[in-house]
Write an enzyme that holds these catalytic residues in place. Structure first.
Site, PDB file in Angstrom:
ATOM      1  N   LEU A  68     -17.857  37.632  23.140  1.00  0.00           N
ATOM      2  CA  LEU A  68     -18.825  37.103  24.100  1.00  0.00           C
ATOM      3  C   LEU A  68     -18.523  37.684  25.487  1.00  0.00           C
ATOM      4  CD1 LEU A  68     -21.089  35.006  23.760  1.00  0.00           C
ATOM      5  CD2 LEU A  68     -19.478  33.260  24.549  1.00  0.00           C
ATOM      6  N   ASN A  73     -27.491  44.718  24.147  1.00  0.00           N
ATOM      7  CA  ASN A  73     -26.764  44.649  22.879  1.00  0.00           C
ATOM      8  C   ASN A  73     -27.695  45.057  21.749  1.00  0.00           C
ATOM      9  OD1 ASN A  73     -24.671  43.844  20.986  1.00  0.00           O
ATOM     10  ND2 ASN A  73     -25.894  42.009  20.584  1.00  0.00           N
ATOM     11  N   LEU A  95     -17.923  42.716  19.578  1.00  0.00           N
ATOM     12  CA  LEU A  95     -17.988  41.398  18.937  1.00  0.00           C
ATOM     13  C   LEU A  95     -17.533  40.231  19.803  1.00  0.00           C
ATOM     14  CD1 LEU A  95     -16.847  42.477  15.362  1.00  0.00           C
ATOM     15  CD2 LEU A  95     -19.150  42.371  16.333  1.00  0.00           C
ATOM     16  N   GLU A 149     -31.065  51.856  13.676  1.00  0.00           N
ATOM     17  CA  GLU A 149     -30.241  51.769  14.894  1.00  0.00           C
ATOM     18  C   GLU A 149     -30.034  53.151  15.511  1.00  0.00           C
ATOM     19  OE1 GLU A 149     -27.626  47.753  14.315  1.00  0.00           O
ATOM     20  OE2 GLU A 149     -26.651  49.619  13.754  1.00  0.00           O
ATOM     21  N   ASP A 156     -26.343  36.666  21.057  1.00  0.00           N
ATOM     22  CA  ASP A 156     -27.630  37.141  20.505  1.00  0.00           C
ATOM     23  C   ASP A 156     -28.854  36.393  21.012  1.00  0.00           C
ATOM     24  OD1 ASP A 156     -26.038  38.824  18.907  1.00  0.00           O
ATOM     25  OD2 ASP A 156     -25.819  37.260  17.404  1.00  0.00           O
ATOM     26  N   HIS A 198     -28.347  44.320  17.633  1.00  0.00           N
ATOM     27  CA  HIS A 198     -28.000  43.375  16.577  1.00  0.00           C
ATOM     28  C   HIS A 198     -28.716  43.788  15.289  1.00  0.00           C
ATOM     29  CE1 HIS A 198     -26.513  39.607  14.972  1.00  0.00           C
ATOM     30  NE2 HIS A 198     -27.673  39.497  14.355  1.00  0.00           N
ATOM     31  N   GLY A 248     -18.102  52.639  15.671  1.00  0.00           N
ATOM     32  CA  GLY A 248     -18.746  53.306  16.805  1.00  0.00           C
ATOM     33  C   GLY A 248     -19.766  54.362  16.412  1.00  0.00           C
ATOM     34  N   SER A 249     -20.420  54.200  15.259  1.00  0.00           N
ATOM     35  CA  SER A 249     -21.427  55.209  14.899  1.00  0.00           C
ATOM     36  C   SER A 249     -22.602  55.171  15.881  1.00  0.00           C
ATOM     37  CB  SER A 249     -21.903  55.035  13.456  1.00  0.00           C
ATOM     38  OG  SER A 249     -22.721  53.901  13.317  1.00  0.00           O
ATOM     39  N   ASN A 250     -22.929  53.985  16.379  1.00  0.00           N
ATOM     40  CA  ASN A 250     -23.987  53.913  17.403  1.00  0.00           C
ATOM     41  C   ASN A 250     -23.525  54.542  18.712  1.00  0.00           C
ATOM     42  OD1 ASN A 250     -26.542  52.336  16.565  1.00  0.00           O
ATOM     43  ND2 ASN A 250     -24.861  51.207  15.613  1.00  0.00           N
TER      44      ASN A 250
HETATM   45  C1  GAR Z   1     -24.107  47.714  14.166  1.00  0.00           C
HETATM   46  O1  GAR Z   1     -24.838  47.551  12.990  1.00  0.00           O
HETATM   47  C2  GAR Z   1     -24.504  46.653  15.176  1.00  0.00           C
HETATM   48  O2  GAR Z   1     -25.834  46.277  15.076  1.00  0.00           O
HETATM   49  C3  GAR Z   1     -23.594  45.526  14.761  1.00  0.00           C
HETATM   50  O3  GAR Z   1     -22.372  46.133  14.485  1.00  0.00           O
HETATM   51  C4  GAR Z   1     -22.624  47.422  13.925  1.00  0.00           C
HETATM   52  C5  GAR Z   1     -21.712  48.412  14.601  1.00  0.00           C
HETATM   53  O4  GAR Z   1     -21.737  49.637  13.920  1.00  0.00           O
HETATM   54  N1  GAR Z   1     -23.486  44.541  15.816  1.00  0.00           N
HETATM   55  C6  GAR Z   1     -23.409  43.240  15.557  1.00  0.00           C
HETATM   56  O5  GAR Z   1     -23.406  42.791  14.429  1.00  0.00           O
HETATM   57  C7  GAR Z   1     -23.348  42.366  16.793  1.00  0.00           C
HETATM   58  N2  GAR Z   1     -23.545  40.994  16.470  1.00  0.00           N
HETATM   59  P1  GAR Z   1     -21.105  50.940  14.565  1.00  0.00           P
HETATM   60  O6  GAR Z   1     -19.680  50.570  15.031  1.00  0.00           O
HETATM   61  O7  GAR Z   1     -21.069  51.935  13.451  1.00  0.00           O
HETATM   62  O8  GAR Z   1     -21.960  51.363  15.718  1.00  0.00           O
END
Ligand code: GAR
Length: 193
Positions: A88, A103, A86, A175, A146, A105, A13-15
């Site tokens: 659908l 989303n 992750l 991101e 995606d 990616h 969940g850093s985003n």
């Molecule tokens: C991110 O890099 C995001 O783009 C990716 O998961 C990571 C989550 O990081 N998403 C996918 O690959 C979706 N297909 P986070 O938990 O640190 O935010």
């Protein structure tokens, strides 16, 4: 009235953290809920730290009931953000939020997307193909992995000595920089429409 954002995440969940930080003091929008399919996801701790409520669901609840949609509707959510989520998205959720689910990616879609392409797997594939560049894609969500309309892409050059960790780092930097701003742009547009 502020627009109301719900974030779905399955892992660290850093985003989600960057988005919660960005909208903590913001006139346009606020994060009202974090949802996850993973009871051990660190994103739950991050939500707690920001005093954002969270909800954990399982496969049955997500795919066989309307509980998640009802919860989002009750909270008057305007925008659904998938940040490292992750699974659908089921039809009932897509129908309840048409063009309101986005989303992120970690590649330049349509390259390196689709089922099973997430996190490090994407970066490994990019490295194996000796790509000259990679980047991030923010897109609308539809019923396929995606494939929805692309809203934003940013990219970086892959240097000869870039390894997996470096690609991961460069993607994450992009991101964290762009995702909150792209969301802000979307909610601003929603306010005038
Ligand atoms: C991110 O890099 C995001 O783009 C990716 O998961 C990571 C989550 O990081 N998403 C996918 O690959 C979706 N297909 P986070 O938990 O640190 O935010």
């Amino acid at each position: 009235m502020k627009k109301r954002i719900a974030i779905f995440a399955s892992g660290s969940g850093s985003n989600a953290q960057k988005i919660m930080e960005h909208f903590k003091r913001n006139d346009d929008a606020e994060v009202v809920l974090v949802l996850t399919n993973n009871p051990d996801a660190y994103v739950l701790q991050r939500a707690d730290n920001f005093e954002v409520p969270s909800h954990i669901f399982d496969r049955h609840e997500f795919y066989e009931t309307s509980r998640v949609v009802t919860l989002l509707r009750n909270l008057e959510v305007d925008l659904v953000v998938l940040a490292g989520f992750l699974w659908l998205v089921p039809q009932n959720l897509l129908k309840a939020f048409p063009n309101k689910i986005i989303n992120i990616h970690p590649s330049l879609l349509p390259k390196y997307g689709g089922k099973g392409m997430y996190g490090e797997r994407v970066h490994k594939a990019v490295l194996a193909a000796a790509e000259a560049e990679s980047g991030i894609t923010i897109h609308l969500v539809n019923d396929k992995f995606d494939e929805g309309e692309i809203i934003h892409q940013s990219k970086f050059k892959i240097e000869a000595d870039d390894d997996l960790e470096m690609i991961k780092f460069k993607v994450q930097q992009l991101e964290h920089l762009h995702f909150p701003k792209v969301i802000e742009g979307l909610v601003k547009k929603m306010k005038v429409s």
